[in-house]
Design a protein around this motif. Structure first.
Motif, mmCIF file in Angstrom:
data_model
loop_
_atom_site.group_PDB
_atom_site.id
_atom_site.type_symbol
_atom_site.label_atom_id
_atom_site.label_comp_id
_atom_site.label_asym_id
_atom_site.label_seq_id
_atom_site.Cartn_x
_atom_site.Cartn_y
_atom_site.Cartn_z
ATOM 1 N N UNK A 25 9.689 2.583 -1.431
ATOM 2 C CA UNK A 25 9.335 3.465 -0.325
ATOM 3 C C UNK A 25 8.281 2.798 0.561
ATOM 4 N N UNK A 26 7.860 3.523 1.594
ATOM 5 C CA UNK A 26 6.917 2.973 2.561
ATOM 6 C C UNK A 26 5.585 2.627 1.899
ATOM 7 N N UNK A 27 5.117 3.470 0.998
ATOM 8 C CA UNK A 27 3.836 3.220 0.333
ATOM 9 C C UNK A 27 3.868 1.913 -0.444
ATOM 10 N N UNK A 28 4.961 1.669 -1.166
ATOM 11 C CA UNK A 28 5.080 0.423 -1.923
ATOM 12 C C UNK A 28 5.210 -0.775 -0.985
ATOM 13 N N UNK A 29 5.898 -0.595 0.123
ATOM 14 C CA UNK A 29 6.023 -1.691 1.092
ATOM 15 C C UNK A 29 4.656 -2.078 1.641
ATOM 16 N N UNK A 30 3.839 -1.091 1.966
ATOM 17 C CA UNK A 30 2.492 -1.365 2.473
ATOM 18 C C UNK A 30 1.672 -2.103 1.432
ATOM 19 N N UNK A 31 1.806 -1.700 0.169
ATOM 20 C CA UNK A 31 1.068 -2.370 -0.905
ATOM 21 C C UNK A 31 1.502 -3.820 -1.029
ATOM 22 N N UNK A 32 2.822 -4.074 -0.989
ATOM 23 C CA UNK A 32 3.318 -5.441 -1.142
ATOM 24 C C UNK A 32 2.891 -6.327 0.023
ATOM 25 N N UNK A 33 2.814 -5.744 1.197
ATOM 26 C CA UNK A 33 2.417 -6.517 2.375
ATOM 27 C C UNK A 33 0.900 -6.679 2.475
ATOM 28 N N UNK A 34 0.176 -5.965 1.610
ATOM 29 C CA UNK A 34 -1.295 -5.971 1.648
ATOM 30 C C UNK A 34 -1.786 -5.549 3.027
ATOM 31 N N UNK A 35 -1.090 -4.574 3.602
ATOM 32 C CA UNK A 35 -1.405 -4.114 4.947
ATOM 33 C C UNK A 35 -2.397 -2.957 4.898
ATOM 34 N N UNK A 36 -3.053 -2.710 6.016
ATOM 35 C CA UNK A 36 -3.996 -1.602 6.152
ATOM 36 C C UNK A 36 -3.570 -0.742 7.341
ATOM 37 N N UNK A 37 -3.931 0.510 7.299
ATOM 38 C CA UNK A 37 -3.547 1.404 8.383
ATOM 39 C C UNK A 37 -4.139 0.925 9.700
ATOM 40 N N UNK A 38 -3.289 0.887 10.736
ATOM 41 C CA UNK A 38 -3.749 0.429 12.047
ATOM 42 C C UNK A 38 -4.616 1.503 12.700
#
Length: 322
Positions: free
Chosen positions: A164-177
């Protein structure tokens, strides 16, 4: 003596619809088996009228001749191009619907997945579509209808199966813009420095997985993000390049499995069975093709064109390497 390509000068796509014009060329010595743009029968099969196809089929040395570059017959081209009347004319001239071609598919079996599944009678011993293929047919048609005529030129996508989106954000090591940074960027992303705008992507959960999108750039389809997102699963990456057309890749468990693809276009000679079916079902729709291959069951176009579930900022790094 008439040269090998004599008689076909200045022929364009619409000319293959002109029966009288093509017949006159042939009567004057045009070679039915050779043309600078490929085999005449193949072009007629995908661009011409049934009358032109029948006339050429009557004159060629082999109605099932293989086009050199793709290794396909004229009947394959007629089916792939959605020209059932041309396919019928070729079959009436002796073309074999069940000759195996790209990805283990024959024109006849591929037609079972199309809008005219009874185009050819299924002979004894020939297998129909599998249950998985029938499911893909239904889903491909649904995706094309759901996505509609969206504008996606210039968009980069990663269609990721099983997370899901949450896991994708974790894998990308991204932060909320930050909303302040987004306000101007979403209005005119091309007014910003590319190094900055490429780091902002949208992420949305969808049935079957998630979509990472960038309506103004190619970041989601770069090798780095695809490698991170595909751990233990599969991603289809798409960049709808405004200059050179749709560019696709398949990344599985961190490694590029297939690159240099053209989603929404015809299959390549070395395409797999799954790629052939996706190409056939989603012709001219690169987004539907990408989602279908990854098994994403979008219910609307929001995950692609926005607004996404979340806008995030990628960390700085070299995303062209894995």
């Amino acid at each position: 003596m008439v040269g090998r390509n004599d008689g076909w000068a200045d022929v364009s796509g619409e000319d293959w619809q002109d029966y009288d014009g093509i017949r006159q060329r042939l009567d004057r010595g045009a070679d039915p088996d050779a043309w600078r743009g490929g085999l005449p029968l193949h072009w007629a099969a995908s661009h011409g009228s049934p009358q032109v196809v029948a006339e050429l089929a009557r004159r060629v040395a082999d109605v099932d001749a293989l086009e050199e570059e793709k290794g396909t017959t004229a009947l394959w081209e007629a089916v792939l191009s959605g020209r059932p009347d041309n396919a019928r004319a070729l079959a009436a001239a002796g073309a074999d619907p069940w000759r195996i071609q790209i990805g283990g598919w024959s024109p006849g079996r591929l037609s079972l997945a199309g809008p005219v599944p009874d185009l050819f009678a299924l002979p004894a011993g020939q297998r129909g579509l599998t249950e998985a293929e029938r499911t893909a047919v239904r889903e491909g048609r649904r995706l094309v209808a759901v996505l509609g005529d969206i504008r996606y030129e210039g968009t980069g996508l990663a269609c990721v199966a099983g997370i899901d989106a949450e896991e994708a954000v974790r894998r990308l090591e991204a932060t909320e813009a930050e909303s302040r940074a987004l306000d101007g960027l979403l209005v005119d992303p091309y007014a910003y420095d590319m190094d900055e705008s490429l780091r902002i992507v949208g992420v949305t959960s969808v049935p079957g997985g998630c979509v990472v999108t960038q309506p103004w750039g190619y970041a989601p389809a770069m090798p780095g993000p695809l490698a991170r997102l595909s751990a233990g699963t599969v991603c289809y990456g798409l960049y709808a390049n405004p200059k050179s057309g749709n560019q696709g890749s398949i990344t599985r468990d961190g490694g590029i499995e297939r690159g240099g693809l053209h989603p929404g276009g015809p299959p390549y000679p070395d395409s797999t069975a799954q790629e052939v079916l996706a190409s056939y079902l989603c012709r001219y729709n690169a987004v539907a093709h990408s989602c279908l291959y990854a098994g994403l069951r979008l219910t609307d176009a929001r995950a692609v064109v926005g607004p996404p579930d979340l806008w995030v900022r990628l960390p700085q790094g070299d995303y062209w390497s894995r």
